[in-house]
Design a protein around this motif. Sequence first.
Motif, PDB file in Angstrom:
ATOM      1  N   ALA A  86       0.869  -1.183   0.000  1.00  0.00           N
ATOM      2  CA  ALA A  86       0.000   0.000   0.000  1.00  0.00           C
ATOM      3  C   ALA A  86       0.901   1.226   0.000  1.00  0.00           C
ATOM      4  O   ALA A  86       2.010   1.187   0.532  1.00  0.00           O
ATOM      5  N   TRP A  87       0.411   2.312  -0.600  1.00  0.00           N
ATOM      6  CA  TRP A  87       1.209   3.538  -0.635  1.00  0.00           C
ATOM      7  C   TRP A  87       0.317   4.732  -0.940  1.00  0.00           C
ATOM      8  O   TRP A  87      -0.773   4.592  -1.488  1.00  0.00           O
ATOM      9  N   VAL A  88       0.830   5.904  -0.576  1.00  0.00           N
ATOM     10  CA  VAL A  88       0.208   7.168  -0.950  1.00  0.00           C
ATOM     11  C   VAL A  88       1.335   8.174  -1.179  1.00  0.00           C
ATOM     12  O   VAL A  88       2.325   8.201  -0.452  1.00  0.00           O
ATOM     13  N   LEU A  89       1.180   8.955  -2.217  1.00  0.00           N
ATOM     14  CA  LEU A  89       2.123  10.029  -2.526  1.00  0.00           C
ATOM     15  C   LEU A  89       1.451  11.352  -2.193  1.00  0.00           C
ATOM     16  O   LEU A  89       0.456  11.732  -2.819  1.00  0.00           O
ATOM     17  N   MET A  90       1.996  12.030  -1.201  1.00  0.00           N
ATOM     18  CA  MET A  90       1.481  13.323  -0.776  1.00  0.00           C
ATOM     19  C   MET A  90       2.334  14.416  -1.430  1.00  0.00           C
ATOM     20  O   MET A  90       3.366  14.119  -2.031  1.00  0.00           O
ATOM     21  N   PRO A  91       1.942  15.688  -1.336  1.00  0.00           N
ATOM     22  CA  PRO A  91       2.710  16.745  -2.008  1.00  0.00           C
ATOM     23  C   PRO A  91       4.193  16.789  -1.628  1.00  0.00           C
ATOM     24  O   PRO A  91       5.034  17.084  -2.481  1.00  0.00           O
ATOM     25  N   ASP A  92       4.526  16.466  -0.367  1.00  0.00           N
ATOM     26  CA  ASP A  92       5.929  16.558   0.039  1.00  0.00           C
ATOM     27  C   ASP A  92       6.468  15.287   0.702  1.00  0.00           C
ATOM     28  O   ASP A  92       7.541  15.322   1.318  1.00  0.00           O
ATOM     29  N   HIS A  93       5.756  14.180   0.585  1.00  0.00           N
ATOM     30  CA  HIS A  93       6.255  12.929   1.151  1.00  0.00           C
ATOM     31  C   HIS A  93       5.501  11.728   0.597  1.00  0.00           C
ATOM     32  O   HIS A  93       4.493  11.884  -0.108  1.00  0.00           O
ATOM     33  N   TRP A  94       6.015  10.549   0.921  1.00  0.00           N
ATOM     34  CA  TRP A  94       5.435   9.277   0.482  1.00  0.00           C
ATOM     35  C   TRP A  94       5.363   8.364   1.697  1.00  0.00           C
ATOM     36  O   TRP A  94       6.296   8.317   2.502  1.00  0.00           O
ATOM     37  N   HIS A  95       4.252   7.657   1.830  1.00  0.00           N
ATOM     38  CA  HIS A  95       4.108   6.616   2.848  1.00  0.00           C
ATOM     39  C   HIS A  95       3.878   5.302   2.124  1.00  0.00           C
ATOM     40  O   HIS A  95       3.145   5.257   1.127  1.00  0.00           O
ATOM     41  N   GLY A  96       4.455   4.242   2.641  1.00  0.00           N
ATOM     42  CA  GLY A  96       4.233   2.942   2.028  1.00  0.00           C
ATOM     43  C   GLY A  96       4.280   1.825   3.046  1.00  0.00           C
ATOM     44  O   GLY A  96       4.848   1.958   4.134  1.00  0.00           O
TER      45      GLY A  96
ATOM     46  N   ASN B 299      -4.382   9.350   4.299  1.00  0.00           N
ATOM     47  CA  ASN B 299      -3.590  10.555   4.547  1.00  0.00           C
ATOM     48  C   ASN B 299      -4.162  11.804   3.878  1.00  0.00           C
ATOM     49  O   ASN B 299      -4.247  12.851   4.517  1.00  0.00           O
ATOM     50  N   PRO B 300      -4.539  11.744   2.613  1.00  0.00           N
ATOM     51  CA  PRO B 300      -5.085  12.957   1.974  1.00  0.00           C
ATOM     52  C   PRO B 300      -6.389  13.430   2.622  1.00  0.00           C
ATOM     53  O   PRO B 300      -6.664  14.629   2.642  1.00  0.00           O
ATOM     54  N   VAL B 301      -7.173  12.513   3.172  1.00  0.00           N
ATOM     55  CA  VAL B 301      -8.403  12.892   3.869  1.00  0.00           C
ATOM     56  C   VAL B 301      -8.047  13.626   5.155  1.00  0.00           C
ATOM     57  O   VAL B 301      -8.591  14.711   5.438  1.00  0.00           O
ATOM     58  N   ARG B 302      -7.119  13.055   5.940  1.00  0.00           N
ATOM     59  CA  ARG B 302      -6.712  13.701   7.193  1.00  0.00           C
ATOM     60  C   ARG B 302      -6.055  15.055   6.944  1.00  0.00           C
ATOM     61  O   ARG B 302      -6.160  15.961   7.764  1.00  0.00           O
ATOM     62  N   ALA B 303      -5.391  15.207   5.779  1.00  0.00           N
ATOM     63  CA  ALA B 303      -4.744  16.477   5.434  1.00  0.00           C
ATOM     64  C   ALA B 303      -5.744  17.496   4.892  1.00  0.00           C
ATOM     65  O   ALA B 303      -5.368  18.641   4.609  1.00  0.00           O
ATOM     66  N   GLY B 304      -7.016  17.094   4.729  1.00  0.00           N
ATOM     67  CA  GLY B 304      -8.033  18.008   4.233  1.00  0.00           C
ATOM     68  C   GLY B 304      -7.967  18.242   2.730  1.00  0.00           C
ATOM     69  O   GLY B 304      -8.568  19.188   2.223  1.00  0.00           O
ATOM     70  N   MET B 305      -7.271  17.386   2.020  1.00  0.00           N
ATOM     71  CA  MET B 305      -7.125  17.560   0.568  1.00  0.00           C
ATOM     72  C   MET B 305      -8.334  17.041  -0.199  1.00  0.00           C
ATOM     73  O   MET B 305      -8.643  17.542  -1.280  1.00  0.00           O
ATOM     74  N   VAL B 306      -8.979  16.005   0.329  1.00  0.00           N
ATOM     75  CA  VAL B 306     -10.161  15.393  -0.292  1.00  0.00           C
ATOM     76  C   VAL B 306     -11.102  14.936   0.817  1.00  0.00           C
ATOM     77  O   VAL B 306     -10.698  14.802   1.971  1.00  0.00           O
ATOM     78  N   SER B 307     -12.348  14.664   0.455  1.00  0.00           N
ATOM     79  CA  SER B 307     -13.313  14.162   1.432  1.00  0.00           C
ATOM     80  C   SER B 307     -13.250  12.652   1.585  1.00  0.00           C
ATOM     81  O   SER B 307     -13.559  12.113   2.636  1.00  0.00           O
ATOM     82  N   HIS B 308     -12.876  11.978   0.501  1.00  0.00           N
ATOM     83  CA  HIS B 308     -12.807  10.513   0.497  1.00  0.00           C
ATOM     84  C   HIS B 308     -11.509  10.088  -0.171  1.00  0.00           C
ATOM     85  O   HIS B 308     -11.106  10.686  -1.178  1.00  0.00           O
ATOM     86  N   ALA B 309     -10.885   9.037   0.341  1.00  0.00           N
ATOM     87  CA  ALA B 309      -9.617   8.560  -0.218  1.00  0.00           C
ATOM     88  C   ALA B 309      -9.731   8.262  -1.703  1.00  0.00           C
ATOM     89  O   ALA B 309      -8.793   8.526  -2.469  1.00  0.00           O
ATOM     90  N   CYS B 310     -10.874   7.744  -2.128  1.00  0.00           N
ATOM     91  CA  CYS B 310     -11.023   7.397  -3.545  1.00  0.00           C
ATOM     92  C   CYS B 310     -11.017   8.630  -4.457  1.00  0.00           C
ATOM     93  O   CYS B 310     -10.855   8.497  -5.672  1.00  0.00           O
ATOM     94  N   ASP B 311     -11.138   9.829  -3.884  1.00  0.00           N
ATOM     95  CA  ASP B 311     -11.074  11.060  -4.675  1.00  0.00           C
ATOM     96  C   ASP B 311      -9.640  11.512  -4.923  1.00  0.00           C
ATOM     97  O   ASP B 311      -9.413  12.444  -5.695  1.00  0.00           O
TER      98      ASP B 311
END
Length: 152
Positions: free
Chosen positions: A61-71, A131-143
Amino acid sequence: MPHRSGHKALRTGRVSLPSQVYLLTVVTQRRRKLFADAAMAAAASRFMVHPDCWGDAQLLAWVLMPDHWHGLVQLGYRDDLSLVMNRMKAVVSRKLGLEHGPGTIWARGFHDRAMRQEDDLRAAARYIVANPVRAGMVSHACDYPYWDCVWL
């Protein structure tokens, strides 16, 4: 024992165990928001899922955020954790350099946490992709377009 800070502190106590799953974080150089650029994020996402990045390790699993990556990565039996992460950063940097021009993408080092046997890997994966949901970037991860998970 003397206090360690910075890059050396990240390596203190690090072990690489075959088949171990690790929760990993890599930040961009100087925490620049390189991946706020959609073209850069899409290209990096495409490159980081390529098998050249991972050798015999598996990206779970992974997510690429504007300034970091989690995997969430499960090591194989051939390569240690540092080799796997350095290779991923090098492959993505090299391929991004070919498309978007040379430059330093990633900061040195990475943060890792070995998952325990009792840890719920699917819960860790949900935490990563949310992560993007918690950061307020989207309402749902699938977005949010820059993530993936083997348990879909």
